[in-house]
Scaffold this active site. Structure first.
Site, PDB file in Angstrom:
ATOM      1  CG  ASP A 139      -2.624   8.478   4.699  1.00  0.00           C
ATOM      2  OD1 ASP A 139      -2.257   9.158   3.727  1.00  0.00           O
ATOM      3  OD2 ASP A 139      -2.233   7.313   4.893  1.00  0.00           O
ATOM      4  CG  MET A 184       1.427   9.259  -0.452  1.00  0.00           C
ATOM      5  SD  MET A 184       2.580   9.517   0.933  1.00  0.00           S
ATOM      6  CE  MET A 184       4.136   9.104   0.142  1.00  0.00           C
ATOM      7  N   GLY A 185      -2.808   8.179   0.017  1.00  0.00           N
ATOM      8  CA  GLY A 185      -4.152   8.033   0.552  1.00  0.00           C
ATOM      9  C   GLY A 185      -4.683   6.668   0.220  1.00  0.00           C
ATOM     10  NE  ARG A 186      -2.340   1.202   2.740  1.00  0.00           N
ATOM     11  CZ  ARG A 186      -1.535   0.512   1.942  1.00  0.00           C
ATOM     12  NH1 ARG A 186      -2.041  -0.349   1.080  1.00  0.00           N
ATOM     13  NH2 ARG A 186      -0.241   0.686   1.991  1.00  0.00           N
ATOM     14  CD  GLU A 241      -1.240   5.585  -2.142  1.00  0.00           C
ATOM     15  OE1 GLU A 241      -0.237   5.425  -2.870  1.00  0.00           O
ATOM     16  OE2 GLU A 241      -1.183   5.586  -0.887  1.00  0.00           O
ATOM     17  NE  ARG A 295       7.238   9.645   3.980  1.00  0.00           N
ATOM     18  CZ  ARG A 295       7.246   8.371   3.661  1.00  0.00           C
ATOM     19  NH1 ARG A 295       6.087   7.760   3.449  1.00  0.00           N
ATOM     20  NH2 ARG A 295       8.368   7.701   3.558  1.00  0.00           N
TER      21      ARG A 295
END
Length: 409
Positions: A139, A184-186, A241, A295
């Site tokens: 991230d 991904m990437g909160r 996301e 990942r």
């Protein structure tokens, strides 16, 4: 000089190069006069609490070198939060019994918090222990470091994948003309932003990129998708996301559960947006989820990333032996035309439970793409390829033997 044994552990989601950091720790620890035994804890801090240790001195040197090209967490990972005094008391008791004087924890935000807590515990109890955090996260959201090991490889994989997706979408005669790639990437958009590297000429995918750092506007999004479709005949958009609306709420979050650290579990944004597109614009599309490939794709890892990941492991051991504790190894980019870095230590308290956002100045005014400042930042991080042996056509990834450690009692 503090002499004793060391333990290294891995935590959180693995990256393509997390084992490089492990290898760097092992290599430096085996060569240190201060460190007698080199233990690996299986499955992070849980392995310490369970006294589940591997004797890393007994590993085949070829396997240690094989960590340079092996993805996943060779020691096993975990997502575990030290919860109560019982956990802390047991942890310190185990350190004492095994004469562990050096603790190296490879992980992201929450792992750095764990390392900081262990360091404070040792200080409060008067136990001489050196604790060093080793950064790891795709991230790229750890503060106090230019970038995080693991990010460059994930960025390279995603950019390459989007390049290939764009070619596929453009060349096929079909009614499916829209693709949404959910990365991904909160809470940060570093990963999604990296897909901008896929463009080689105007009109190439991705046509738009949406990041959590800018409030998401559904009407503007739909207008962007329709514009791209009318102009190019296809529309490939990339979304993080963790997109949020103007009130700071996730645009879509179907999961009502949280993990052990209290983070909401995300998923389903891409399909939610595609449903809107098909209903409002009458365009057919598909959702593409790179998921854990982001990942774990060592076959597209960045050599720059892998070398830096090994280096932070070595630096962690060297710094601890010299007396450092309660710190994390950070990467500093040197000024100049040629990409170069150096390594320094930062306090764990400045990193733990904090996030580094993509600078707003690196995102365009409309909030649907990145600027050249970001491209110049990320491009050096994806350079080079990792050399992997391919006997019989598949990668020869290694496994550690993990010889057990005898109970000192």
């Amino acid at each position: 000089m503090l002499t004793g044994n060391c333990v290294v552990a891995q935590s959180g989601g693995p990256t393509a190069v997390i084992n490089n950091s492990l290898g760097g720790v092992i290599e430096a620890a085996l060569g240190s006069e201060a460190i007698k035994e080199v233990y690996g804890a299986r499955h992070g801090v849980l392995g310490i609490l369970r006294e589940d240790f591997c004797d890393l001195r007994r590993e085949d040197p070829a396997s240690i070198q094989g960590l340079r090209y092996t993805p996943g967490a060779a020691l096993g990972s975990c997502r575990y939060q030290l919860k109560n005094q019982e956990d802390y008391d047991r942890l310190l008791d185990i350190f004492r019994r095994y004469n562990i004087r050096y603790f190296f924890y490879i992980g992201g935000n929450d792992s750095m918090d764990t390392a900081a807590k262990v360091n404070r515990l040792a200080l409060e109890e008067g136990y001489d222990l050196r604790v060093i955090g080793i950064p790891k996260t795709i991230d790229n959201d750890l503060p106090q470091t230019d970038h995080c090991p693991g990010y460059g490889s994930a960025a390279k994989y995603l950019a390459t994948s989007v390049l290939e997706m764009g070619l596929d979408l453009k060349c096929i005669v079909t009614s499916t003309k829209v693709a949404i790639v959910e990365t991904m990437g909160r809470n940060t958009g570093w990963l999604a932003a990296a897909t901008a590297l896929a463009r080689r000429r105007p009109g190439d995918a991705p046509h738009y990129i949406y990041l959590p750092e800018v409030a998401f506007d559904m009407a503007a999004f739909l207008a962007d998708v329709e514009r791209a479709y009318r102009q190019y005949g296809t529309a490939l958009v990339v979304v993080s996301e963790g997109l949020v609306d103007k009130n700071g709420n996730y645009v879509f979050n179907d999961a009502a559960t949280v993990d052990v650290f209290g983070h909401q579990r995300l998923g389903g944004l891409g399909q939610f947006l595609l449903n809107k597109i098909e209903r409002e614009l009458n365009l057919k599309g598909r959702v593409i989820l790179p998921a854990t490939s982001q990942r774990s794709a060592m076959h597209l890892a960045s050599r720059t990333d892998a070398e830096e990941a090994w280096a932070v492991g070595r630096v962690a051991v060297e710094a601890a032996v010299k007396g450092a504790s309660g710190q994390m190894v950070a990467i500093r980019r040197l000024e100049g035309d040629t990409y170069q870095v150096t390594y320094e230590l930062v306090d764990l308290d400045q990193v733990a439970n904090k996030e580094k956002k993509l600078p707003r100045a690196w995102i365009n005014e409309q909030g649907n793409d990145v600027t050249d400042h970001f491209i110049n930042y990320v491009r050096p991080l994806i350079q080079g390829e990792v050399s992997i042996p391919f006997p019989n056509g598949l990668p020869a990834y290694v496994n550690l033997a993990c010889h057990p450690v005898k109970d000192p009692d």
